[in-house]
Design a protein around this motif. Structure first.
Motif, PDB file in Angstrom:
ATOM      1  N   UNK A 165       2.500  65.674  93.853  1.00  0.00           N
ATOM      2  CA  UNK A 165       3.573  65.372  93.969  1.00  0.00           C
ATOM      3  C   UNK A 165       4.705  65.794  95.196  1.00  0.00           C
ATOM      4  N   UNK A 166       4.054  66.666  94.943  1.00  0.00           N
ATOM      5  CA  UNK A 166       4.783  67.849  96.676  1.00  0.00           C
ATOM      6  C   UNK A 166       4.147  67.018  98.042  1.00  0.00           C
ATOM      7  N   UNK A 167       3.743  66.874  98.195  1.00  0.00           N
ATOM      8  CA  UNK A 167       2.681  65.791  99.225  1.00  0.00           C
ATOM      9  C   UNK A 167       3.587  64.858  99.320  1.00  0.00           C
ATOM     10  N   UNK A 168       3.493  63.995  97.932  1.00  0.00           N
ATOM     11  CA  UNK A 168       3.466  62.379  98.688  1.00  0.00           C
ATOM     12  C   UNK A 168       5.618  63.023  98.607  1.00  0.00           C
ATOM     13  N   UNK A 169       6.537  63.711  98.416  1.00  0.00           N
ATOM     14  CA  UNK A 169       7.759  63.789  98.686  1.00  0.00           C
ATOM     15  C   UNK A 169       7.874  64.162  99.939  1.00  0.00           C
ATOM     16  N   UNK A 170       7.271  64.640 100.286  1.00  0.00           N
ATOM     17  CA  UNK A 170       6.874  65.476 101.405  1.00  0.00           C
ATOM     18  C   UNK A 170       6.947  64.521 102.775  1.00  0.00           C
ATOM     19  N   UNK A 171       5.528  63.729 102.098  1.00  0.00           N
ATOM     20  CA  UNK A 171       5.280  62.219 103.479  1.00  0.00           C
ATOM     21  C   UNK A 171       6.245  61.271 103.592  1.00  0.00           C
ATOM     22  N   UNK A 172       6.576  61.114 101.923  1.00  0.00           N
ATOM     23  CA  UNK A 172       7.541  59.681 102.126  1.00  0.00           C
ATOM     24  C   UNK A 172       8.897  60.242 102.515  1.00  0.00           C
ATOM     25  N   UNK A 173       9.357  61.010 102.321  1.00  0.00           N
ATOM     26  CA  UNK A 173      10.778  62.479 103.318  1.00  0.00           C
ATOM     27  C   UNK A 173      10.179  61.725 105.069  1.00  0.00           C
ATOM     28  N   UNK A 174       9.549  62.627 105.547  1.00  0.00           N
ATOM     29  CA  UNK A 174       9.435  62.760 106.704  1.00  0.00           C
ATOM     30  C   UNK A 174       8.940  61.048 107.170  1.00  0.00           C
ATOM     31  N   UNK A 175       7.994  60.611 107.091  1.00  0.00           N
ATOM     32  CA  UNK A 175       7.731  58.823 107.697  1.00  0.00           C
ATOM     33  C   UNK A 175       9.078  58.033 107.437  1.00  0.00           C
ATOM     34  N   UNK A 176       9.914  58.449 105.571  1.00  0.00           N
ATOM     35  CA  UNK A 176      10.704  57.347 105.179  1.00  0.00           C
ATOM     36  C   UNK A 176      11.947  57.145 106.977  1.00  0.00           C
ATOM     37  N   UNK A 177      11.925  58.539 107.285  1.00  0.00           N
ATOM     38  CA  UNK A 177      13.311  59.627 108.249  1.00  0.00           C
ATOM     39  C   UNK A 177      12.768  58.631 109.719  1.00  0.00           C
ATOM     40  N   UNK A 178      11.895  59.016 109.167  1.00  0.00           N
ATOM     41  CA  UNK A 178      11.197  58.815 111.320  1.00  0.00           C
ATOM     42  C   UNK A 178      11.348  56.768 111.180  1.00  0.00           C
ATOM     43  N   UNK A 179      10.966  55.985 110.142  1.00  0.00           N
ATOM     44  CA  UNK A 179      11.227  55.073 110.196  1.00  0.00           C
ATOM     45  C   UNK A 179      12.771  54.279 109.723  1.00  0.00           C
ATOM     46  N   UNK A 217      19.929  63.869 112.985  1.00  0.00           N
ATOM     47  CA  UNK A 217      19.309  63.365 111.871  1.00  0.00           C
ATOM     48  C   UNK A 217      19.116  64.236 111.270  1.00  0.00           C
ATOM     49  N   UNK A 218      18.363  65.639 111.661  1.00  0.00           N
ATOM     50  CA  UNK A 218      18.170  66.351 110.097  1.00  0.00           C
ATOM     51  C   UNK A 218      19.847  67.126 110.032  1.00  0.00           C
ATOM     52  N   UNK A 219      20.695  67.246 110.556  1.00  0.00           N
ATOM     53  CA  UNK A 219      21.837  68.365 110.432  1.00  0.00           C
ATOM     54  C   UNK A 219      22.955  67.309 109.649  1.00  0.00           C
ATOM     55  N   UNK A 220      23.053  66.152 110.044  1.00  0.00           N
ATOM     56  CA  UNK A 220      23.700  65.138 109.152  1.00  0.00           C
ATOM     57  C   UNK A 220      23.174  64.525 108.974  1.00  0.00           C
ATOM     58  N   UNK A 221      22.346  63.162 108.991  1.00  0.00           N
ATOM     59  CA  UNK A 221      21.558  62.070 108.282  1.00  0.00           C
ATOM     60  C   UNK A 221      21.031  62.103 107.579  1.00  0.00           C
ATOM     61  N   UNK A 222      19.738  63.334 106.987  1.00  0.00           N
ATOM     62  CA  UNK A 222      19.157  63.762 106.031  1.00  0.00           C
ATOM     63  C   UNK A 222      19.337  64.463 105.451  1.00  0.00           C
ATOM     64  N   UNK A 223      20.374  65.253 105.583  1.00  0.00           N
ATOM     65  CA  UNK A 223      21.338  66.255 104.405  1.00  0.00           C
ATOM     66  C   UNK A 223      21.835  65.090 103.877  1.00  0.00           C
ATOM     67  N   UNK A 224      22.324  64.725 103.968  1.00  0.00           N
ATOM     68  CA  UNK A 224      22.769  63.688 102.764  1.00  0.00           C
ATOM     69  C   UNK A 224      21.686  63.353 101.856  1.00  0.00           C
ATOM     70  N   UNK A 225      21.075  61.804 103.250  1.00  0.00           N
ATOM     71  CA  UNK A 225      19.938  61.430 102.402  1.00  0.00           C
ATOM     72  C   UNK A 225      19.159  61.908 100.996  1.00  0.00           C
ATOM     73  N   UNK A 226      19.792  63.045 101.256  1.00  0.00           N
ATOM     74  CA  UNK A 226      18.129  63.694 100.495  1.00  0.00           C
ATOM     75  C   UNK A 226      18.658  63.809  99.260  1.00  0.00           C
ATOM     76  N   UNK A 227      20.041  63.559  98.306  1.00  0.00           N
ATOM     77  CA  UNK A 227      20.657  63.515  97.762  1.00  0.00           C
ATOM     78  C   UNK A 227      19.806  62.858  96.100  1.00  0.00           C
ATOM     79  N   UNK A 228      20.205  61.847  96.840  1.00  0.00           N
ATOM     80  CA  UNK A 228      19.675  59.743  95.940  1.00  0.00           C
ATOM     81  C   UNK A 228      17.544  60.962  95.823  1.00  0.00           C
ATOM     82  N   UNK A 229      16.868  61.269  96.501  1.00  0.00           N
ATOM     83  CA  UNK A 229      15.579  61.783  96.653  1.00  0.00           C
ATOM     84  C   UNK A 229      15.491  62.763  95.810  1.00  0.00           C
ATOM     85  N   UNK A 230      16.485  63.793  95.667  1.00  0.00           N
ATOM     86  CA  UNK A 230      16.197  64.920  94.995  1.00  0.00           C
ATOM     87  C   UNK A 230      16.921  64.382  93.268  1.00  0.00           C
TER      88      UNK A 230
END
Length: 338
Positions: A113-127, A240-253
């Motif tokens: 689950x940790x690997x799946x979340x980490x890989x999904x977040x990295x590739x999802x943000x990049x995409x 990406x990291x200080x603005x978009x991804x921080x807010x995008x992580x809420x539903x992911x959490x």
């Protein structure tokens, strides 16, 4: 202060009610399933030779004697005292067997689950950042394909290639019968047995994490504060990291905490494919054997895991999202709720 305790009291009442309903369903489901536990335990020939009194005594020893209400009382008493009796199939205390199997399941599912979340977040943000480009479309097609492929099929494919054809990894179980006797040898052996199941669970779940991250990132990147930050000259990495991804992580959490609840029972298929001695395979074997005490014990562990994960998400979400805090705390944090 009183409002805070009143809020906690309502949550506890809600979760208590959910737990009561879930436990009642757990009690009813095995009894509604077809099949006779006496037939599995004794076999057809021996069962036909037993008298009605002997059958009744056998049922009572399995916790199935008496009326349905008497069985329910024994079931609730067992939950309170954490005593679920003995397994019909294994002839050992239910909690002892669950205690032996649970660490193997956690060894598979937690890193997956940790690997799946980490890989999904990295590739999802990049995409999302490269939306519409070739790399975005390639990732999207690849992840949708992974999402559509059944996990058991991926597991069988890995077994055929890496275990049977190439012989690099074991085909079944959690440890080998023959080892070199050293601690590092044991650790390496356990890791080799866990590699294919962990990879299978990771690939089977990474698609949903990728799609959720990509969608959430696209929504964040379309907000006015991103345009403003970009106009102020904030660099790509900062956007990406200080603005978009921080807010995008809420539903992911939220998705991650909800997934935590399915950790225990979520590996039934994969553990069965690899004959891995975890809770998932134990549940499968118990259902086949109509082992009611064992089924009830496993269902209880899964139920407690799901309810505990929901409670954890409920209590921790306001810590990362000020909008979910009580009104008084919002004012103290300066959150505009008009």
């Amino acid at each position: 202060m009183n409002n805070r305790f009143s809020g906690y009291g309502k949550k506890l009442f809600q979760y208590g009610l959910v737990l009561f309903v879930a436990l009642t369903i757990n009690f009813a489901l095995p009894r509604l399933a077809p099949g006779d536990p006496l037939l599995y335990f004794f076999g057809e020939t021996t069962l036909n030779e037993l008298t009605d009194i002997q059958k009744q005594q056998a049922l009572e020893s399995m916790g199935l004697g008496g009326s349905i209400w008497e069985q329910y009382f024994v079931y609730v008493k067992g939950i309170v005292t954490f005593d679920f009796g003995s397994s019909i199939k294994y002839a050992e205390p239910v909690m002892t067997i669950i205690g032996d199997r649970l660490p193997w399941t956690l060894l598979l599912v937690v890193p997956a689950m940790l690997l799946s979340t980490l890989i999904g977040v990295i590739f999802g943000a990049y995409s999302a950042w490269n939306r519409g480009k070739g790399r975005d479309i390639s990732l999207l097609v690849g992840m949708l394909t992974l999402q559509a492929v059944p996990g058991f099929w991926v597991g069988l494919l890995f077994l055929a290639i890496f275990a049977v054809q190439l012989g690099w990894l074991p085909t079944y179980g959690a440890v080998s019968m023959m080892q070199d006797g050293t601690v590092w040898g044991y650790v390496a052996d356990v890791a080799k047995h866990a590699l294919l199941p962990v990879t299978t669970i990771t690939l089977a779940t990474v698609g949903s994490n990728y799609l959720l991250t990509r969608s959430s990132m696209l929504e964040s990147l379309g907000q006015d504060y991103i345009t403003m930050a970009e106009a102020k000259g904030v660099r790509k990495k900062g956007l990406i990291f200080n603005h978009a991804l921080r807010n995008a992580l809420l539903p992911i959490y939220t998705h991650f905490t909800m997934t935590l609840g399915t950790l225990v029972g979520g590996a039934v298929v994969v553990e069965s494919v690899f004959s891995y001695p975890g809770i998932g395979r134990l549940l499968y074997e118990s259902v086949i054997a109509r082992d009611f005490p064992m089924m009830q014990g496993v269902f209880l562990i899964i139920t407690l895991g799901v309810i505990g994960a929901n409670l954890f998400a409920d209590l921790t979400y306001p810590l990362i999202d000020p909008r979910a805090r009580p009104l008084k705390k919002k004012k103290e944090a300066g959150v505009n709720h008009a």
